[in-house]
Design a protein around this motif. Structure first.
Motif: not given
Length: 112
Positions: A36, A55-58, A62-64, A75
């Motif tokens: 992220c 991409s995946w949410d951290c 919570g950031l991409p 983000a």
């Protein structure tokens, strides 16, 4: 006191050995790394046949997170938190608010 007897004494639903012969073999997996914008690193496991997302949410912030360490996704901007009064002030000017307040007070006092 009488004791109860049960045929499945000491067992629960779903209990028992959880080895692969009972569940079946796992699908072949591959590990993919995501980073992220804050530098958090997470490794996720995907089935080999699965399409790996870009991409995946951290899971930490919570950031991409992206697959390239040096080029993490940015983000999207979020609107800042606003109170109810903030939204009212977007719709009405101070002068319009004063007029509405005076009309409401006059109605309450019975002068209208």
């Amino acid at each position: 006191m009488a004791q109860r007897s049960s045929g499945i004494r000491g067992a629960r639903v779903g209990s028992g050995p959880l080895g692969e012969p009972e569940r079946g073999d796992l699908a072949p997996r591959t590990r993919v790394s995501f980073w992220c914008g804050k530098g958090h690193h997470s490794q996720l496991s995907f089935a080999i046949e699965a399409e790996i997302p870009h991409s995946w949410d951290c899971p930490k912030c919570g950031l991409p997170a992206g697959r390239d360490r040096d080029d993490a996704p940015v983000a999207e901007g979020h609107a800042p938190y606003m109170t109810h009064m903030g939204y009212v002030r977007q719709r009405r000017s101070q002068e319009e608010g004063e007029i509405l307040l005076n009309e409401a007070l006059a109605r309450l006092r019975g002068t209208i």
